[in-house]
Write a protein that holds these residues in place. Sequence first.
Motif, PDB file in Angstrom:
ATOM      1  N   UNK A  20     -15.628 -98.843  21.768  1.00 44.52           N
ATOM      2  CA  UNK A  20     -14.818-100.017  21.451  1.00 44.52           C
ATOM      3  C   UNK A  20     -14.533-100.793  22.736  1.00 44.52           C
ATOM      4  N   UNK A  21     -15.014-102.032  22.810  1.00 44.61           N
ATOM      5  CA  UNK A  21     -14.764-102.879  23.972  1.00 44.61           C
ATOM      6  C   UNK A  21     -13.308-103.337  23.949  1.00 44.61           C
ATOM      7  N   UNK A  22     -12.615-103.192  25.080  1.00 43.94           N
ATOM      8  CA  UNK A  22     -11.174-103.485  25.116  1.00 43.94           C
ATOM      9  C   UNK A  22     -10.761-104.459  26.213  1.00 43.94           C
ATOM     10  N   UNK A  23     -11.673-104.926  27.021  1.00 46.95           N
ATOM     11  CA  UNK A  23     -11.265-105.855  28.086  1.00 46.95           C
ATOM     12  C   UNK A  23     -11.284-105.207  29.457  1.00 46.95           C
ATOM     13  N   UNK A  24     -10.240-105.389  30.288  1.00 48.56           N
ATOM     14  CA  UNK A  24      -8.938-105.988  29.992  1.00 48.56           C
ATOM     15  C   UNK A  24      -8.931-107.501  29.957  1.00 48.56           C
ATOM     16  N   UNK A  25     -10.050-108.157  30.244  1.00 46.79           N
ATOM     17  CA  UNK A  25     -10.083-109.613  30.199  1.00 46.79           C
ATOM     18  C   UNK A  25      -9.919-110.141  28.783  1.00 46.79           C
ATOM     19  N   UNK A  26      -9.556-111.427  28.662  1.00 41.65           N
ATOM     20  CA  UNK A  26      -9.384-112.063  27.361  1.00 41.65           C
ATOM     21  C   UNK A  26     -10.668-111.967  26.551  1.00 41.65           C
ATOM     22  N   UNK A  27     -10.512-111.670  25.256  1.00 38.86           N
ATOM     23  CA  UNK A  27     -11.678-111.570  24.391  1.00 38.86           C
ATOM     24  C   UNK A  27     -12.619-110.455  24.776  1.00 38.86           C
ATOM     25  N   UNK A  28     -12.056-109.360  25.317  1.00 42.09           N
ATOM     26  CA  UNK A  28     -12.870-108.216  25.757  1.00 42.09           C
ATOM     27  C   UNK A  28     -13.949-108.633  26.749  1.00 42.09           C
ATOM     28  N   UNK A  29     -13.609-109.594  27.623  1.00 45.27           N
ATOM     29  CA  UNK A  29     -14.568-110.051  28.628  1.00 45.27           C
ATOM     30  C   UNK A  29     -15.005-108.889  29.508  1.00 45.27           C
ATOM     31  N   UNK A  30     -16.240-108.974  29.978  1.00 43.15           N
ATOM     32  CA  UNK A  30     -16.877-107.874  30.699  1.00 43.15           C
ATOM     33  C   UNK A  30     -16.673-108.038  32.199  1.00 43.15           C
ATOM     34  N   UNK A  31     -15.666-107.333  32.720  1.00 42.81           N
ATOM     35  CA  UNK A  31     -15.340-107.417  34.131  1.00 42.81           C
ATOM     36  C   UNK A  31     -15.877-106.240  34.916  1.00 42.81           C
ATOM     37  N   UNK A  32     -15.444-106.084  36.178  1.00 43.32           N
ATOM     38  CA  UNK A  32     -15.974-105.023  37.048  1.00 43.32           C
ATOM     39  C   UNK A  32     -15.885-103.633  36.449  1.00 43.32           C
ATOM     40  N   UNK A  33     -14.787-103.314  35.767  1.00 49.05           N
ATOM     41  CA  UNK A  33     -14.629-101.968  35.215  1.00 49.05           C
ATOM     42  C   UNK A  33     -15.687-101.660  34.164  1.00 49.05           C
ATOM     43  N   UNK A  34     -16.050-102.682  33.377  1.00 47.24           N
ATOM     44  CA  UNK A  34     -17.026-102.444  32.307  1.00 47.24           C
ATOM     45  C   UNK A  34     -18.353-101.957  32.846  1.00 47.24           C
ATOM     46  N   UNK A  53     -24.765 -90.631  16.039  1.00 51.40           N
ATOM     47  CA  UNK A  53     -24.931 -92.077  15.943  1.00 51.40           C
ATOM     48  C   UNK A  53     -23.741 -92.739  16.628  1.00 51.40           C
ATOM     49  N   UNK A  54     -23.975 -93.948  17.170  1.00 60.71           N
ATOM     50  CA  UNK A  54     -22.952 -94.676  17.903  1.00 60.71           C
ATOM     51  C   UNK A  54     -22.749 -96.048  17.258  1.00 60.71           C
ATOM     52  N   UNK A  55     -21.494 -96.453  17.124  1.00 60.41           N
ATOM     53  CA  UNK A  55     -21.143 -97.816  16.714  1.00 60.41           C
ATOM     54  C   UNK A  55     -20.556 -98.522  17.928  1.00 60.41           C
ATOM     55  N   UNK A  56     -21.049 -99.710  18.234  1.00 63.46           N
ATOM     56  CA  UNK A  56     -20.509-100.532  19.316  1.00 63.46           C
ATOM     57  C   UNK A  56     -19.762-101.696  18.684  1.00 63.46           C
ATOM     58  N   UNK A  57     -18.481-101.834  19.020  1.00 63.91           N
ATOM     59  CA  UNK A  57     -17.680-102.908  18.436  1.00 63.91           C
ATOM     60  C   UNK A  57     -16.633-103.380  19.436  1.00 63.91           C
ATOM     61  N   UNK A  58     -15.965-104.468  19.097  1.00 68.54           N
ATOM     62  CA  UNK A  58     -14.920-105.004  19.950  1.00 68.54           C
ATOM     63  C   UNK A  58     -13.547-104.784  19.351  1.00 68.54           C
TER      64      UNK A  58
END
Length: 275
Positions: A20-34, A53-58
């Motif tokens: 689950x994509x969580x951010x921390x940027x607005x709209x789960x933006x992909x920053x350095x931590x990602x 199996x894997x589910x990728x979601x925001x």
Amino acid sequence: MTATYQSLRIEQADGIAEVVLTGPGKGNALGPAFWLDMPEALRVLDADESVRVIILRGDGAHFTYGLDLMAMSESLGPLILGEGNLALERTRLLQLIEKMQSATEGLARCRKPVLAAVHGWCIGGGMDLIAACDFRFCSREAKFSLREVRVGITADLGALQRLPRIIGEGNTRELAYTGGDVDAERALQMGLVNRVFATPEELLAEARATARKIAENPPLVVQGAKQVMEYCADKSVADGLRYVAVWNSAFLQSQDLAEAFAAFAERRPPRFQGR
């Protein structure tokens, strides 16, 4: 089981792992931590035999707004705008891009099937992520945009390489050259997504139901199908047939195959163990 990273969380149960994509940027933006978290999370899930199996979601209202330009400015800025901008800076920028590519490449190389469940916006780097997944579902309000061209960047994390296989050369070039937005109906029409659901809630429910169907099958056979299809992507039919023949010659004999025959004979659901 739940594991927490800085930019995502993993929810794991009954053979299904949700990234689950969580951010921390607005709209789960992909920053350095990602770009640190994602390759490590995928390495762990790929090695975990309990994950089938894997589910990728925001999280929240969107899948992802894509690259967090403000958060990444500290690492990208000096390499792009710094004085001199000679071989050392060029080399470091190359290394940074390759490091970021490992996040999307990790999805493509993962032995486990990955289903992307997209709601809200899926922009830029989000397109690179879903292109590396095995297939994609979305909700009706979802919107997609390969927007790098609008911020002066050539998409470099896999979308330009993988999308032509999914939606064709023409559609990919249109998205890459215009940076335009695509709604769920157009995404379904061009083959970017397999199915569209009325709401994000219905999307998640159906993604989980599909994941359960996959998880109920023999995991090594599912993984074999993925690896064979990945190998065949740029090979001739003859090469692909030879590869799958050798694959089955090596891996067809299994306890799961015996269980499939036993379950059929006994008229009961099979219980596959990945052995």
